[in-house]
Design an enzyme around this catalytic site. Structure first.
Site, PDB file in Angstrom:
ATOM      1  N   ASP A 107     -41.698   3.733 -18.866  1.00 48.06           N
ATOM      2  CA  ASP A 107     -40.891   4.521 -17.930  1.00 48.06           C
ATOM      3  C   ASP A 107     -41.016   3.986 -16.508  1.00 48.06           C
ATOM      4  O   ASP A 107     -41.964   3.249 -16.188  1.00 48.06           O
ATOM      5  CB  ASP A 107     -41.291   6.009 -17.973  1.00 48.06           C
ATOM      6  CG  ASP A 107     -42.765   6.238 -17.629  1.00 48.06           C
ATOM      7  OD1 ASP A 107     -43.605   5.399 -18.002  1.00 48.06           O
ATOM      8  OD2 ASP A 107     -43.078   7.257 -16.961  1.00 48.06           O
ATOM      9  N   ASP A 138     -43.537  -2.404 -11.510  1.00 54.37           N
ATOM     10  CA  ASP A 138     -44.229  -1.225 -12.065  1.00 54.37           C
ATOM     11  C   ASP A 138     -43.454  -0.685 -13.236  1.00 54.37           C
ATOM     12  O   ASP A 138     -42.610   0.181 -13.065  1.00 54.37           O
ATOM     13  CB  ASP A 138     -44.375  -0.173 -10.958  1.00 54.37           C
ATOM     14  CG  ASP A 138     -45.132   1.059 -11.403  1.00 54.37           C
ATOM     15  OD1 ASP A 138     -45.757   1.014 -12.470  1.00 54.37           O
ATOM     16  OD2 ASP A 138     -45.105   2.071 -10.684  1.00 54.37           O
ATOM     17  N   GLU A 172     -45.899   7.661 -18.094  1.00 53.12           N
ATOM     18  CA  GLU A 172     -46.995   7.428 -17.130  1.00 53.12           C
ATOM     19  C   GLU A 172     -46.636   7.983 -15.763  1.00 53.12           C
ATOM     20  O   GLU A 172     -47.478   8.554 -15.073  1.00 53.12           O
ATOM     21  CB  GLU A 172     -47.306   5.930 -17.024  1.00 53.12           C
ATOM     22  CG  GLU A 172     -48.604   5.628 -16.270  1.00 53.12           C
ATOM     23  CD  GLU A 172     -48.477   5.576 -14.752  1.00 53.12           C
ATOM     24  OE1 GLU A 172     -49.505   5.664 -14.060  1.00 53.12           O
ATOM     25  OE2 GLU A 172     -47.336   5.455 -14.230  1.00 53.12           O
ATOM     26  N   GLU A 173     -45.368   7.814 -15.393  1.00 51.80           N
ATOM     27  CA  GLU A 173     -44.954   8.203 -14.040  1.00 51.80           C
ATOM     28  C   GLU A 173     -44.921   9.716 -13.837  1.00 51.80           C
ATOM     29  O   GLU A 173     -44.774  10.178 -12.724  1.00 51.80           O
ATOM     30  CB  GLU A 173     -43.593   7.582 -13.695  1.00 51.80           C
ATOM     31  CG  GLU A 173     -43.579   6.055 -13.685  1.00 51.80           C
ATOM     32  CD  GLU A 173     -44.409   5.442 -12.558  1.00 51.80           C
ATOM     33  OE1 GLU A 173     -45.050   6.185 -11.797  1.00 51.80           O
ATOM     34  OE2 GLU A 173     -44.402   4.200 -12.452  1.00 51.80           O
ATOM     35  N   GLU A 200     -52.252  -1.462 -15.836  1.00 54.08           N
ATOM     36  CA  GLU A 200     -51.593  -1.956 -14.626  1.00 54.08           C
ATOM     37  C   GLU A 200     -52.483  -1.968 -13.374  1.00 54.08           C
ATOM     38  O   GLU A 200     -53.420  -1.186 -13.246  1.00 54.08           O
ATOM     39  CB  GLU A 200     -50.358  -1.113 -14.321  1.00 54.08           C
ATOM     40  CG  GLU A 200     -50.696   0.317 -13.916  1.00 54.08           C
ATOM     41  CD  GLU A 200     -49.461   1.201 -13.833  1.00 54.08           C
ATOM     42  OE1 GLU A 200     -48.497   0.814 -13.160  1.00 54.08           O
ATOM     43  OE2 GLU A 200     -49.475   2.262 -14.449  1.00 54.08           O
TER      44      GLU A 200
HETATM   45 ZN    ZN Z   1     -47.049   2.050 -13.174  1.00 49.86          ZN
END
Ligand code: ZN
Length: 449
Positions: A107, A138, A172-173, A200
């Site tokens: 995502d 990202d 994740e976001e 990340e």
């Molecule tokens: Zn990220």
């Protein structure tokens, strides 16, 4: 005899060196190969996986087709309906050894297209080689780089000793709970016997890559104050507003002291406690705004606090209870979120980034061998999915190979240069080789049992 063998020996030495060079640095990309690699990256970037309605199905289908083209085993896990997590597997020769997990989220955060030079899901390749897209930093770059590194390793005939897993996780976001959070506590995850995780990091404007061995824990704090109401003209002690103001003054001093450590270079951003006021709620509403001649009986403030995992949480809690929300001033507090600084074994949730941790040594050496440089390991200032794995006591490093790149995560005009992207693939080739070939004597003896 020496004279006859010397040239052969030298020749042998030359070939060995050449092979070693190839094995560690990764061969350069042929122009055709580079074009294909970049267009596959662009294709992934063009899938709109932005919140609030990410096209997870399209991302999963795209990744599944790559898994198949690379002969990787794959399964789609759906811990929460509509949020697929794709798990790929490259079986190792020694499946009893702890495995390697390469994690990335599919995502991305939303973008405001009118503030971008190129549309955020066009993945436009500019003449300067910059690829513009939401997710280019990202972190769709990392997810695809893992796959491209595996493609090259396979083409090179490399076979891993340890099994390599790739997880492409949703959400994740928006906190990761329905993605990596569910995954980390699942039976499926337990069966993978993960020994180390890569996740990340952040871009680095300098020539050195950044690497993260822990992250600050979010504490979202709500403080409420009560006090006697009174006429707006009256001076008296103990009003709700006065109580809140005293707390805000105390927090402001604490914040300034922490920030000074960063400004003077004594500590990095991730090593201090950050405190930011995120809301103030008070006042008596009127049809045109607020009643002006009345001091309210209640006031509330919200704080986003980020706590480094090597902080003493008790001391900070004491400060909150005694200075920021003391009951002696009619104040109460509660946490909307409070992530523990400890892992499930009660140790600070950090991964050792020194010679005591063989995975750290391997990572450092593998990056060096691939001609990359690392800066001093850091604590990630915000949150990533890596925390779910560190909570389990599994070593996890946050690393996104983007040097010489401005930090544009979540920003307008996020981009990554294609050469930087290609270089990152060779970095992962080196890391995957090193990690998956690692022979640990403890693991070996355990594997034999
Ligand atoms: Zn990220």
């Amino acid at each position: 005899m020496a004279s006859t063998f010397a040239p052969i020996f030298l020749l042998l030495l030359f070939f060995t060196a050449a092979v070693a060079e190839h094995a560690t640095k990764g061969a350069a990309f042929a122009p055709d190969e580079a074009d294909a690699v970049i267009s596959r990256f662009q294709e992934y970037l063009r899938i709109d996986t932005a919140h609030p309605s990410p096209d997870y199905a399209a991302a999963a289908a795209f990744l599944r087709s790559h898994a198949e083209s690379l002969s990787l085993q794959h399964q789609t896990l759906e811990f929460v309906a509509g949020k697929p997590l794709l798990l790929l597997k490259w079986p190792g020769r020694r499946p009893s050894l702890p495995s390697i997990l390469l994690n990335s989220h599919t995502d991305v955060v939303p973008a405001e297209p009118h503030k971008w030079v190129h549309p955020p899901f066009s993945a436009a390749l500019a003449p300067d080689g910059n690829i513009h897209a939401r997710g280019s930093q990202d972190m769709k770059c990392v997810g695809m780089q893992y796959l491209e590194a595996i493609r090259r390793l396979k083409a090179d005939g490399f076979v891993p000793d340890r099994t390599i897993y790739l997880s492409f996780v949703p959400d994740e976001e928006i906190g990761g709970t329905d993605g990596a959070g569910e995954f980390a506590v699942s039976d499926t995850f337990k069966q993978l016997k993960v020994g180390v995780v890569l996740d990340e990091g952040l871009a680095s404007p300098k020539p050195e890559y950044r690497v993260f061995y822990g992250e600050r824990c979010p504490w979202w704090l709500m403080i409420k104050a009560q006090g006697a109401p009174g006429h707006g003209a009256k001076l008296y002690d103990g009003s709700a507003m006065e109580n809140v103001m005293k707390s805000v003054e105390s927090m402001r001093r604490f914040r300034a002291a922490q920030f000074d450590l960063v400004k003077t270079g004594v500590k990095a951003e991730g090593e201090v406690v950050s405190v930011n006021l995120v809301y103030l709620k008070a006042g008596t509403p009127s049809p045109t705004g607020f009643v002006m001649n009345l001091q309210p009986s209640e006031a509330e403030v919200g704080l986003d606090i980020r706590v480094p995992p090597n902080t003493d949480p008790k001391a900070l809690e004491r400060r909150i209870a005694e200075e920021w929300a003391p009951s002696s001033r009619n104040m109460t507090y509660e946490f909307k979120q409070k992530v523990s600084v400890f892992d499930m074994f009660g140790r600070p949730a950090i991964t050792s980034a020194d010679s005591s941790n063989p995975w750290w040594t391997l990572l450092e050496e593998a990056i060096k061998k691939a001609n990359g440089k690392l800066s001093k390991p850091e604590i990630f200032p915000a949150s990533t999915d890596a925390r779910f794995f560190r909570e389990l006591g599994i070593p996890a490093f946050g690393f996104s190979p983007m040097a010489n790149t401005p930090i544009l995560l979540h920003d307008h005009n996020e981009f990554l240069n294609k050469d930087e992207y290609l270089k990152g693939i060779t970095i992962y080739e080196s890391i995957i080789r090193a990690f998956s070939s690692y022979k640990d004597s403890d693991d070996e003896s355990r594997a034999e049992l």
